[in-house]
Design a protein around this motif. Structure first.
Motif, mmCIF file in Angstrom:
data_model
loop_
_atom_site.group_PDB
_atom_site.id
_atom_site.type_symbol
_atom_site.label_atom_id
_atom_site.label_comp_id
_atom_site.label_asym_id
_atom_site.label_seq_id
_atom_site.Cartn_x
_atom_site.Cartn_y
_atom_site.Cartn_z
ATOM 1 N N PRO A 436 70.054 84.178 54.021
ATOM 2 C CA PRO A 436 68.868 83.317 53.999
ATOM 3 C C PRO A 436 68.907 82.302 52.866
ATOM 4 O O PRO A 436 68.115 81.365 52.846
ATOM 5 N N SER A 437 69.841 82.475 51.918
ATOM 6 C CA SER A 437 69.965 81.536 50.801
ATOM 7 C C SER A 437 70.868 80.355 51.122
ATOM 8 O O SER A 437 70.965 79.429 50.312
ATOM 9 N N GLY A 439 71.558 77.139 51.985
ATOM 10 C CA GLY A 439 70.664 75.998 52.092
ATOM 11 C C GLY A 439 71.331 74.694 52.461
ATOM 12 O O GLY A 439 70.646 73.758 52.884
ATOM 13 N N GLY A 461 67.686 79.662 56.569
ATOM 14 C CA GLY A 461 67.363 79.072 55.272
ATOM 15 C C GLY A 461 67.919 77.678 55.066
ATOM 16 O O GLY A 461 67.751 77.090 53.987
ATOM 17 N N GLN A 485 63.324 75.498 57.874
ATOM 18 C CA GLN A 485 63.418 74.984 56.506
ATOM 19 C C GLN A 485 64.203 73.678 56.421
ATOM 20 O O GLN A 485 64.299 73.082 55.350
#
Length: 981
Positions: A436-437, A439, A461, A485
């Motif tokens: 989820p990190s 980016g 993420g 996101q």
């Protein structure tokens, strides 16, 4: 309250007795001295902090808080650190001659060092770190022969280091860093042979080099002289420091070759010589540094190959060699030790392939090799490196496919493989869990082919997905709509086909969408209008048909669109932001018509409207009655408003003044300033007036909007007390405030040269704001913000950083103003001041639009805009057309410049400016305005980079330096890799 007569008598005894020797009967005198200390201190509530210092409650002063006594009952230790105390350092502390330990660090003490401290002959530890002390370094402490630990860092001491500072026979710790010291480092420092730790760096600006006598300090374990203006060569005598485990000399102007003698420092663990002018090769003697865990040599002029023994250092964890001129291959053994955590070799001229064992011990979290000439495939072992968080290998010649498991690594945060020769497809992760990190994924300018897999929706993420300039085909999968996101999506310059999937509109965080230069067909989905924070939309050069949806005109966030070269038809919307777009955004669509293009044929929309005379008698009667009722309502409202004004006027008679220092004026005299002819500024945070007090002192009075409730102040008083206690050279001082429970008047020190915004963009046009002054203002304002973010407890966010809130005194020294006011206005219910809460247009960070939260990185973005104002001389908005702000204009201008580079945006009103300084300030600005907040530096890092001003290179290099530097805008993130350590 203490007995003042007793204190006076005690002081008299002290004056009559030059050296006071305490005995048991002097216990009361020590207590009296401590009470004198308490009385002289200032804080938000000093009697609360030192409430136990009370003879009535506790006659034994050795039981009071923060005090330790010797076995004989005399005060030997006093620790008043981090109590928010202010005012001068109490000279009455010298009435405690048995004192051995004194810690006053992390307070707000100001003024000069008390000369009476020379009487503390037993003092062994003196810690004054992180206060606001001024003047020269005290000579008195040199006579304290028992001194073992002296920390005077983090203050504003000026002048040279006294030569008498080489006298202490027992000292082990000496810190003078973080001041404003100048001159040479005295050779007498070499006499301190018992010294184990020496800190002289950061914000000091010495004029010479490292004295050769430094080699006499053979007991040194830690030596830190970073960022303090050192020049010359590193003396070979430094190799005598065989016990040293940390050597920090980064961010100076040291030149010459690396001394081979450093290899004799067998205990060395951390070596940082980065950001200097060091040349030559890495000496072979460095292979003896077997305990080395950190080696930073980046931003120098080193050349030749990276020695193979670097890969064999058994404990190496961090290796940063970026921005040098290294050639040849990366050492094959690098990583085999199993300890490597961070590797940055970017911006060199390295060739060959990546070593296969970089993640042998599964400790590697960052690998950066961008901007070299590396070729060959990405090692498959990196696809199994569970610790890997960041991989940045762009701008090379790497070929082959992306390792199959790379995107499924559990800690992965960033993948940059742009500008290579990668083939194959975007990895299909199937049902595997994605970090989820994760980016950012940047795969632009490669040779990827095939369609985007449905599993792309699993990257929950992801904030940036850059796939432009590849050979991708097929449809954009609907699963892309699950990327909630995602803020930037660029799939331009591919061969994608089919309709624009409507599910893309569920990416509610998108601010940038580029699908141009593909083979997309069908109509533009109406649902795109639900993307309320979309700024940039480019659908040009496809095969889209049908009308431009009228609903897009309701998107107030759109600042740039491009629908050109499709098969669109119908009328171009004319409302909302569409009233500001250029005709070029709609060219190449023969069937489009409207204000920008050919006129559209008349439709039934232009039918004549009915006049009032055509209304029926009944309708006329209803209209008359409606007008009559409205008139009565307005009259009643006027009476109610008049009563409220009268009540407000009565309540405004009782004013109370709260002062944060001694003031020679009253609230009545402050109120006398509130006249229209005295008004010097007006904004969402209130109206500002200039006032002259009876003693001739000029002040600035800010009248804040009234509270919605007069029953209480919503915590305003408590919050404003915090601001009143702040003392910093580059922050406007709040002298006091007047309140009557409804209105508030803040009284500030007056800044005669107004705001930076007025000077830069006012009638004089910033013509007399020369480059040297601009750069100085940038550094000073950064220091002020840094203090608010990192040195206040709790940290204070500004929330409205802009050039109009950076005020200039008579010497054009910068002072940050209006910090914290946005929060107070919000808490007090002043809803009309939303501009102060959310920031000002042109300065607002992109993430605010979809998080509705402001943090310290939002302040950093706004400060970056201020830096761009200093570089370009332009306002943040209003000078670029089509809703474009200064950040977008700068990025576009730089990207499109082939021969002008940074020269295209520099303020033409400046007669001359050092190109290396302009480039450096521009670098920092672009770091601050990164779209993703996580990629921006902190204000502490901004100060460090700003003060790390590179020296100009040879004339030929300087002439071309602007073009070279601006061509590397894409590499600006490299600077932050240093800061992450």
């Amino acid at each position: 309250m203490m007995n003042h007569q007793a204190l006076l008598l005690f002081a008299l005894l002290f004056l009559l007795t030059p050296r006071l020797h305490l005995s048991a009967r002097d216990s009361l005198d020590e207590a009296t001295a401590l009470l004198a200390v308490k009385t002289s201190l200032s804080s938000s509530n000093p009697y609360s902090a030192l409430s136990s210092w009370n003879l009535s409650a506790s006659p034994d002063h050795c039981r009071w808080s923060y005090i330790q006594c010797s076995s004989a009952g005399h005060v030997s230790s006093l620790d008043l650190s981090s109590l928010n105390l202010s005012g001068p350092v109490p000279s009455t502390l010298s009435l405690l001659p048995s004192l051995q330990f004194l810690n006053l660090s992390n307070n707000l003490f100001n003024g000069s060092f008390p000369s009476s401290f020379s009487l503390l002959s037993n003092l062994q530890v003196l810690d004054l770190y992180n206060n606001n002390l001024t003047g020269p370094l005290p000579l008195e402490v040199a006579n304290l022969t028992d001194m073992r630990h002296l920390h005077l860092g983090g203050n504003f001491f000026t002048g040279e280091i006294p030569k008498v500072y080489g006298r202490w026979p027992k000292i082990e710790y000496l810190a003078l860093s973080g001041n404003e010291l100048t001159g040479d480092i005295p050779s007498e420092i070499g006499n301190l042979t018992t010294l184990r730790q020496l800190y002289l760096g950061y914000f000091n600006s010495f004029s010479g080099g490292i004295p050769i006598e430094i080699g006499n300090l053979t007991s040194l374990v830690r030596l830190d002289m970073a960022s303090c203006g050192l020049t010359g060569e590193i003396p070979p005598q430094i190799g005598n420091l065989s016990k040293l485990d940390t050597l920090f000399l980064q961010v100076n102007a040291l030149a010459g070759n690396l001394p081979a003698e450093i290899g004799n420092m067998g205990s060395l663990k951390s070596l940082d010589l980065s950001n200097n002018l060091i040349s030559g090769e890495i000496p072979s003697n460095f292979e003896k540094l077997e305990n080395l865990t950190l080696l930073n040599l980046f931003r120098n002029r080193l050349h030749s190959s990276i020695p193979s023994f670097i890969g064999d250092l058994p404990n190496l964890e961090v290796l940063q060699l970026w921005e040098n001129n290294f050639t040849g291959a990366i050492p094959e053994g690098l990583g085999l030790s199993g300890h490597l955590q961070l590797l940055d070799l970017s911006s060199n001229r390295l060739t060959g392939t990546l070593p296969p064992n970089l993640c042998f011990g599964n400790q590697l979290h960052t690998i950066i090799t961008l901007g070299n000439f590396l070729f060959g495939p990405i090692p498959d072992s990196l696809g199994e490196c569970m610790s890997l968080a960041r991989i940045r290998m762009g701008e090379n010649y790497i070929n082959g496919t992306i390792p199959e498991k790379l995107f499924t690594l559990p800690n992965l945060m960033q993948v940059e493989l742009q500008d290579n020769l990668l083939t194959g497809g975007f990895p299909d992760t199937g049902k595997s869990l994605i970090s989820p990190s994760l980016g950012q994924i940047s795969l632009s300018n490669n040779r990827l082919m095939g369609s985007l897999p449905l599993s792309i929706g699993n990257f929950s993420g992801l904030q940036k997905l850059l796939l432009d300039h590849n050979w991708l085909t097929g449809r954009v999968p609907p699963s892309i709509g699950r990327l909630s996101q995602l803020s930037k999506l660029d799939i331009s310059f591919n061969n994608l086909s089919g309709d624009i999937t409507p599910e893309i509109s569920t990416c509610k965080s998108l601010t940038f969408l580029d699908l141009s230069n593909n083979n997309l067909s069908g109509e533009i989905p109406n649902r795109i209008s639900s993307m309320r924070i979309l700024n940039y939309l480019n659908l040009s050069k496809n095969h889209l048909v049908g009308p431009i949806p009228q609903s897009l005109s309701t998107m107030q966030s759109l600042t740039s669109v491009d629908f050109s070269y499709n098969n669109l038809s119908g009328m171009v919307p004319t409302t909302g932001q569409f009233g500001y777009f250029n005709a070029t955004s709609f060219l190449g669509n023969p069937n489009l018509c409207g204000a920008y293009l050919t006129p559209c044929p008349l439709t039934n929309a232009e039918r004549p409207r009915h006049s009032i005379g055509s209304l029926s008698s009944g309708a006329k009667l209803i209209l008359v009655i409606t007008l009559l009722v409205a008139s009565i309502a307005f009259a009643v409202a006027a009476v109610i408003k008049a009563r409220k004004l009268k009540q407000s006027s009565l309540s405004e008679r009782a004013w109370k003044l709260t002062a944060f220092q001694r003031l020679d004026f009253t609230c009545d005299e402050v109120l006398d300033c509130i006249k229209e002819e005295n008004m010097i500024g007006k904004g969402g945070a209130g109206v500002v007036y200039k006032g002259t007090m009876p003693n001739g002192v000029h002040v600035a009075v800010k009248r804040l909007p009234a509270h919605n409730s007069s029953s209480h102040d919503h915590g305003f008083s408590a919050e404003i007390q915090t601001l009143g206690r702040i003392r910093h050279r580059h922050i406007v001082r709040l002298l006091g405030y007047c309140t009557n429970g409804v209105s508030n008047l803040l009284v500030y020190e007056y800044m005669p040269n107004g705001s930076l915004g007025e000077v830069l963009h006012g009638k004089k046009g910033g013509a007399y704001l020369h480059w040297e002054t601009r750069y100085k203002i940038a550094v000073e304002a950064a220091k002020g913000l840094c203090y608010l973010h990192h040195d206040c407890s709790p940290p204070i966010l500004h929330r409205d950083v802009k050039s109009n809130n950076i005020l200039l005194d008579g010497e054009f020294e910068a002072h940050v103003a209006d910090f914290g006011l946005a929060k107070f206005l919000r808490d007090s219910g002043a809803s009309e001041c939303m501009s102060a809460i959310a920031g000002s247009y042109g300065y607002i960070a992109p993430e605010y639009a979809y998080t509705l939260k402001v943090d310290e990185k939002s302040d950093v973005y706004s400060f970056g805009v201020v830096l761009l104002e200093l570089v370009t001389g332009k306002r943040p908005v209003g000078e670029f057309g089509d809703g474009v702000d200064i950040v977008q204009w700068v990025r576009t201008t730089i990207a499109s410049s082939k021969d002008g580079g940074l020269l295209k945006i520099l303020d033409t009103r400046l007669p001359a400016e050092p190109l290396h300084e302009a480039t450096h300030l521009f670098y920092v600005a672009m770091l601050c305005v990164e779209e993703q907040s996580v990629e921006r530096p902190t204000m502490r890092e901004v100060v460090q980079i700003l003060t790390d001003l590179p020296r100009p290179t040879e004339s030929k290099e300087e002439e071309s330096g602007i073009e070279k530097s601006t061509g590397d805008v894409a590499k600006l993130d490299d600077t932050k890799d240093l800061l992450s350590i």
